[in-house]
Design a protein around this motif. Sequence first.
Motif, PDB file in Angstrom:
ATOM      1  N   VAL A  87      -2.832  12.423 -16.012  1.00  0.00           N
ATOM      2  CA  VAL A  87      -2.025  11.598 -15.162  1.00  0.00           C
ATOM      3  C   VAL A  87      -0.751  11.282 -15.530  1.00  0.00           C
ATOM      4  CG1 VAL A  87      -2.317   9.191 -14.357  1.00  0.00           C
ATOM      5  CG2 VAL A  87      -4.392  10.640 -14.726  1.00  0.00           C
ATOM      6  N   LYS A  88       0.218  11.172 -14.688  1.00  0.00           N
ATOM      7  CA  LYS A  88       1.436  10.899 -14.784  1.00  0.00           C
ATOM      8  C   LYS A  88       2.093   9.580 -14.708  1.00  0.00           C
ATOM      9  CE  LYS A  88       6.055  12.941 -13.159  1.00  0.00           C
ATOM     10  NZ  LYS A  88       6.553  13.744 -11.817  1.00  0.00           N
ATOM     11  N   ALA A  89       1.604   8.923 -13.888  1.00  0.00           N
ATOM     12  CA  ALA A  89       1.860   7.470 -13.625  1.00  0.00           C
ATOM     13  C   ALA A  89       0.851   6.820 -12.982  1.00  0.00           C
ATOM     14  CB  ALA A  89       3.077   7.464 -13.311  1.00  0.00           C
ATOM     15  N   VAL A  90       0.665   5.468 -13.268  1.00  0.00           N
ATOM     16  CA  VAL A  90      -0.622   4.587 -12.602  1.00  0.00           C
ATOM     17  C   VAL A  90       0.287   3.328 -12.013  1.00  0.00           C
ATOM     18  CG1 VAL A  90      -2.631   3.211 -13.049  1.00  0.00           C
ATOM     19  CG2 VAL A  90      -2.328   5.538 -14.370  1.00  0.00           C
ATOM     20  N   HIS A  91      -0.251   3.238 -10.827  1.00  0.00           N
ATOM     21  CA  HIS A  91       0.530   1.854  -9.947  1.00  0.00           C
ATOM     22  C   HIS A  91      -0.733   0.914  -9.784  1.00  0.00           C
ATOM     23  CE1 HIS A  91       4.055   4.441  -9.196  1.00  0.00           C
ATOM     24  NE2 HIS A  91       2.854   5.209  -9.042  1.00  0.00           N
ATOM     25  N   TYR A  92      -0.648  -0.157 -10.710  1.00  0.00           N
ATOM     26  CA  TYR A  92      -1.631  -1.144 -10.389  1.00  0.00           C
ATOM     27  C   TYR A  92      -1.088  -2.388 -10.935  1.00  0.00           C
ATOM     28  CZ  TYR A  92      -6.001  -3.923 -10.794  1.00  0.00           C
ATOM     29  OH  TYR A  92      -6.868  -5.001 -10.468  1.00  0.00           O
ATOM     30  N   PRO A  93      -1.118  -3.515  -9.944  1.00  0.00           N
ATOM     31  CA  PRO A  93      -0.734  -4.727 -10.296  1.00  0.00           C
ATOM     32  C   PRO A  93      -1.221  -5.638 -11.482  1.00  0.00           C
ATOM     33  CG  PRO A  93      -1.097  -4.585  -7.762  1.00  0.00           C
ATOM     34  CD  PRO A  93      -1.717  -3.378  -8.519  1.00  0.00           C
ATOM     35  N   ASN A  96       0.688  -1.128   0.055  1.00  0.00           N
ATOM     36  CA  ASN A  96       0.030   0.121   0.154  1.00  0.00           C
ATOM     37  C   ASN A  96       0.786   1.261   0.184  1.00  0.00           C
ATOM     38  OD1 ASN A  96      -2.130   1.932   0.547  1.00  0.00           O
ATOM     39  ND2 ASN A  96      -1.915   1.341   2.895  1.00  0.00           N
ATOM     40  N   PRO A  97       0.662   2.203  -0.958  1.00  0.00           N
ATOM     41  CA  PRO A  97      -0.346   2.380  -1.864  1.00  0.00           C
ATOM     42  C   PRO A  97       0.147   2.032  -3.378  1.00  0.00           C
ATOM     43  CG  PRO A  97       0.702   4.490  -1.482  1.00  0.00           C
ATOM     44  CD  PRO A  97       1.396   3.431  -0.622  1.00  0.00           C
ATOM     45  N   LEU A  98       1.498   1.623  -3.479  1.00  0.00           N
ATOM     46  CA  LEU A  98       2.094   1.573  -4.829  1.00  0.00           C
ATOM     47  C   LEU A  98       1.942   0.113  -5.438  1.00  0.00           C
ATOM     48  CD1 LEU A  98       5.314   3.675  -4.064  1.00  0.00           C
ATOM     49  CD2 LEU A  98       3.166   4.431  -5.125  1.00  0.00           C
ATOM     50  N   GLY A  99       1.587  -0.856  -4.669  1.00  0.00           N
ATOM     51  CA  GLY A  99       1.213  -2.148  -5.392  1.00  0.00           C
ATOM     52  C   GLY A  99       2.603  -2.859  -5.759  1.00  0.00           C
ATOM     53  N   ILE A 125      -7.903  -4.519  -6.010  1.00  0.00           N
ATOM     54  CA  ILE A 125      -8.827  -3.367  -5.991  1.00  0.00           C
ATOM     55  C   ILE A 125      -8.330  -2.237  -5.759  1.00  0.00           C
ATOM     56  CG2 ILE A 125     -10.712  -5.019  -5.244  1.00  0.00           C
ATOM     57  CD1 ILE A 125     -10.710  -4.313  -2.485  1.00  0.00           C
ATOM     58  N   VAL A 126      -7.028  -2.108  -5.484  1.00  0.00           N
ATOM     59  CA  VAL A 126      -6.465  -0.754  -5.334  1.00  0.00           C
ATOM     60  C   VAL A 126      -5.458  -0.375  -6.249  1.00  0.00           C
ATOM     61  CG1 VAL A 126      -5.047   0.598  -3.665  1.00  0.00           C
ATOM     62  CG2 VAL A 126      -6.579  -1.130  -2.633  1.00  0.00           C
ATOM     63  N   VAL A 127      -6.058   0.845  -7.000  1.00  0.00           N
ATOM     64  CA  VAL A 127      -5.098   1.770  -7.908  1.00  0.00           C
ATOM     65  C   VAL A 127      -4.588   3.023  -7.517  1.00  0.00           C
ATOM     66  CG1 VAL A 127      -5.446   2.592 -10.251  1.00  0.00           C
ATOM     67  CG2 VAL A 127      -6.900   0.695  -9.593  1.00  0.00           C
ATOM     68  N   SER A 128      -3.366   3.233  -7.518  1.00  0.00           N
ATOM     69  CA  SER A 128      -2.890   4.465  -7.241  1.00  0.00           C
ATOM     70  C   SER A 128      -2.290   5.258  -8.487  1.00  0.00           C
ATOM     71  CB  SER A 128      -1.549   4.280  -6.265  1.00  0.00           C
ATOM     72  OG  SER A 128      -2.249   3.931  -4.980  1.00  0.00           O
ATOM     73  N   PHE A 129      -2.438   6.548  -8.626  1.00  0.00           N
ATOM     74  CA  PHE A 129      -1.743   7.194  -9.692  1.00  0.00           C
ATOM     75  C   PHE A 129      -1.442   8.674  -9.215  1.00  0.00           C
ATOM     76  CE2 PHE A 129      -5.438  10.214 -10.509  1.00  0.00           C
ATOM     77  CZ  PHE A 129      -6.499   9.624  -9.463  1.00  0.00           C
ATOM     78  N   ALA A 130      -0.514   9.069  -9.970  1.00  0.00           N
ATOM     79  CA  ALA A 130       0.098  10.327  -9.606  1.00  0.00           C
ATOM     80  C   ALA A 130      -0.412  11.291 -10.666  1.00  0.00           C
ATOM     81  CB  ALA A 130       1.615  10.373  -9.655  1.00  0.00           C
ATOM     82  N   VAL A 131      -0.728  12.562 -10.299  1.00  0.00           N
ATOM     83  CA  VAL A 131      -1.284  13.573 -11.221  1.00  0.00           C
ATOM     84  C   VAL A 131      -0.067  14.424 -11.835  1.00  0.00           C
ATOM     85  CG1 VAL A 131      -3.419  13.403 -10.554  1.00  0.00           C
ATOM     86  CG2 VAL A 131      -1.937  14.823  -9.594  1.00  0.00           C
ATOM     87  N   ILE A 167      -2.314   9.787  -5.505  1.00  0.00           N
ATOM     88  CA  ILE A 167      -3.775   9.532  -5.000  1.00  0.00           C
ATOM     89  C   ILE A 167      -4.160   8.046  -5.049  1.00  0.00           C
ATOM     90  CG2 ILE A 167      -6.200   9.800  -5.905  1.00  0.00           C
ATOM     91  CD1 ILE A 167      -5.542  12.618  -7.021  1.00  0.00           C
ATOM     92  N   ARG A 168      -4.811   7.513  -4.172  1.00  0.00           N
ATOM     93  CA  ARG A 168      -5.130   6.165  -4.058  1.00  0.00           C
ATOM     94  C   ARG A 168      -6.410   5.925  -3.979  1.00  0.00           C
ATOM     95  NH1 ARG A 168      -4.766   2.796   1.663  1.00  0.00           N
ATOM     96  NH2 ARG A 168      -6.769   3.467   1.592  1.00  0.00           N
TER      97      ARG A 168
END
Length: 392
Positions: free
Chosen positions: A279-285, A156-159, A305-311, A367-368
């Motif tokens: 969106v700059k980056a998405v972190h999702y396994p 958490n939160p980067l998977g 079920i958890v997605v994190s992303f950087a704006v 953001i998570r």
Amino acid sequence: MRNQLHPETLAIRVGKKTSDYGEHAQALFLSSSFTFDSAEDARALFLGEKDGFTYTRTGNPTVAAFAERMAKLEKADACIPTASGMAAIQAAFLSFLHQGDHLLVSQSLFGSTIGLINTLPELGIDITFVPQTDLLAWQNAIQKNTKMLFIETPSNPLGEVADIRQLANLAHQHDALLAVDNCFCSPALQQPIALGADLSIQSATKAIDGHGRVMGGAVCGSNALIDCVFKHVRTYGQIISPFNAWILLSGLETLFIRMEKQSANALALAQWLSTHNSVKAVHYPGLPEHPQYALIQSQQSTGGIVVSFAVHGGQQQAWQVINNVNLFSKTANLGDVKSTITHPFTTTHARMEVADKKAAGIHENLIRLSVGLEYIDDLKNDLQIALQSIIK
Ligand SMILES: *Cc1c(COP(=O)(O)O)cnc(C)c1O
């Protein structure tokens, strides 16, 4: 054949305790003590010569039903349900770690878990933090007195994903236990014990309830290990309330279908966010671009079920997105059927040193999301309006 039933069926059918009335729903045995037929009967129950219940801190039919179902889904022999996820982690540590022992833990852990671990040196237990995905660092940090390795995967939160099979091998080469916090996947998506771990630990508060109502936790493992945890919990009293176990039993009945649909929603949102120009980056396994995609596919059944992303931008832009969503709940809970949004830098990870946060990749623009069961286009539209607000 009974023993060939699928996990989806077991989640609904295993462990039900029925009273003499033959009720179809799961009964709630809200009773702190149980009566004996005679003085002789009481003696036999207390000495464990006869199976049965005496007092709810040491055993209760509703709690036993939840334990039996959880153990089955985690592919474990046995389970001790606890009052919260933190109580489960504490019970797992203190059942097996004593003065002079060493605990090796991942750096990528839930904040309260780090807080708990940092109290262990007061009990004479040494701790070492290791980067989640660096196997060599785990090998090098093992000591003669290392008794347990502890991870949470995905993190958490980067998977970020830890390799459960390899860490289990490493632990066993040194006569240590591997304990896994399986909260982010739940037993619906990942069964650490089947991959070689010794203990699988849950915060049932999250996906197992799934509706944000009650607190609960669980420690699952072999009969021998869970017997140690039982002796600890019986004495220290971290056991779950029968009422919470009853709520969580019904949570388990829909766990598989919720996790499947919520994972599909999460994947769709992650894919859509990856193409968004705010969106700059998405972190999702679950994204094939994830650097550990092959490992992920070999140990968990979906990306979760958890997605994190950087704006693009910093804290101001991230907060602006959070303040402009309407449907997503602004809350730190996860695993709920309601989608939630949170700013890890200033909430779940607020108390970490800024340098540590940055080293862990948790920046101001992150953001998570915990993705729920709402209709996917409604979730996208809600985020679209919020993301639009930061485009200059
Ligand atoms: C929430 C959480 C916990 C703690 O569980 P509680 O039920 O809140 O005590 C532990 N680990 C993870 C990964 C969690 O998300």
